[in-house]
Write an enzyme that holds these catalytic residues in place. Sequence first.
Site, mmCIF file in Angstrom:
data_model
loop_
_atom_site.group_PDB
_atom_site.id
_atom_site.type_symbol
_atom_site.label_atom_id
_atom_site.label_comp_id
_atom_site.label_asym_id
_atom_site.label_seq_id
_atom_site.Cartn_x
_atom_site.Cartn_y
_atom_site.Cartn_z
ATOM 1 N N LEU A 1 0.786 -1.224 0.000
ATOM 2 C CA LEU A 1 0.000 0.000 0.000
ATOM 3 C C LEU A 1 0.825 1.285 0.000
ATOM 4 O O LEU A 1 0.265 2.374 0.063
ATOM 5 C CB LEU A 1 -1.024 0.020 1.148
ATOM 6 C CG LEU A 1 -1.917 -1.216 1.254
ATOM 7 C CD1 LEU A 1 -2.859 -1.095 2.445
ATOM 8 C CD2 LEU A 1 -2.690 -1.447 -0.031
ATOM 9 N N CYS A 2 2.163 1.183 -0.050
ATOM 10 C CA CYS A 2 2.987 2.383 -0.215
ATOM 11 C C CYS A 2 2.924 2.825 -1.673
ATOM 12 O O CYS A 2 2.984 2.007 -2.577
ATOM 13 C CB CYS A 2 4.448 2.111 0.171
ATOM 14 S SG CYS A 2 4.747 2.166 1.927
ATOM 15 N N HIS A 3 2.834 4.129 -1.867
ATOM 16 C CA HIS A 3 2.810 4.675 -3.217
ATOM 17 C C HIS A 3 4.212 4.649 -3.828
ATOM 18 O O HIS A 3 5.184 4.944 -3.124
ATOM 19 C CB HIS A 3 2.342 6.138 -3.191
ATOM 20 C CG HIS A 3 0.910 6.292 -2.815
ATOM 21 N ND1 HIS A 3 0.494 6.304 -1.504
ATOM 22 C CD2 HIS A 3 -0.199 6.439 -3.568
ATOM 23 C CE1 HIS A 3 -0.822 6.462 -1.483
ATOM 24 N NE2 HIS A 3 -1.276 6.544 -2.713
ATOM 25 N N MET B 1 8.182 6.144 5.284
ATOM 26 C CA MET B 1 8.451 4.720 5.065
ATOM 27 C C MET B 1 9.726 4.517 4.263
ATOM 28 O O MET B 1 10.478 3.563 4.504
ATOM 29 C CB MET B 1 7.263 4.040 4.373
ATOM 30 C CG MET B 1 6.012 3.957 5.235
ATOM 31 S SD MET B 1 6.287 3.265 6.882
ATOM 32 C CE MET B 1 6.928 1.662 6.490
ATOM 33 N N GLU B 2 10.005 5.412 3.332
ATOM 34 C CA GLU B 2 11.232 5.297 2.550
ATOM 35 C C GLU B 2 12.466 5.513 3.424
ATOM 36 O O GLU B 2 13.462 4.789 3.290
ATOM 37 C CB GLU B 2 11.204 6.294 1.376
ATOM 38 C CG GLU B 2 10.258 5.893 0.263
ATOM 39 C CD GLU B 2 8.768 6.059 0.586
ATOM 40 O OE1 GLU B 2 7.940 5.573 -0.208
ATOM 41 O OE2 GLU B 2 8.406 6.667 1.626
ATOM 42 N N ASP C 1 24.634 -8.694 7.253
ATOM 43 C CA ASP C 1 25.035 -9.686 6.251
ATOM 44 C C ASP C 1 26.539 -9.654 5.987
ATOM 45 O O ASP C 1 27.172 -10.704 5.858
ATOM 46 C CB ASP C 1 24.281 -9.455 4.942
ATOM 47 C CG ASP C 1 24.677 -10.467 3.885
ATOM 48 O OD1 ASP C 1 24.544 -11.680 4.143
ATOM 49 O OD2 ASP C 1 25.130 -10.045 2.798
#
Length: 160
Positions: A76-78, A114-115, A129
Amino acid sequence: MTGSLTHFDAQGNAVMVDVSAKDETERSATARGLVRMSPETVATIRDGKVKKGDPLTVAQLAGIMGAKKTPDLIPLCHPLPLSSVKVFLTLNEADNAVEIEATVKLKGRTGVEMEALTAVSVAALTVYDMVKAVDKAMHITDIHLVHKAGGKSGEYRAAP
């Protein structure tokens, strides 16, 4: 807590928020996080002895790429035309950690929190990692939004 959940319709279905009526404004968000590790792991990074290469440089690039891929990872993120993604990693020997900060900017109809959070998360995972052969007990922690600006809700700063 302010506002209501906007990613659900009246029937409880998940929806992508319609931002077409919003004005385009300058928006930015900054997030931070940590990768805590042993003093020996910090020394391995500091001394350039990580067999896979420089984890801070690779994680910086991974964080930038992560910000750009956010709508592929978070439902749902654009998809957004990001104008700037900056990711900084700092080896903090006193606290046995790698500190990560990401700032994302754009001119658009929705924010970039969110980004920024994804950039920090992907950078942290990349550090893990790169050095997991040395230290599997590392902790990825304290990922949080520290600042956002622009849009209808205005400015936000996390408490220090």
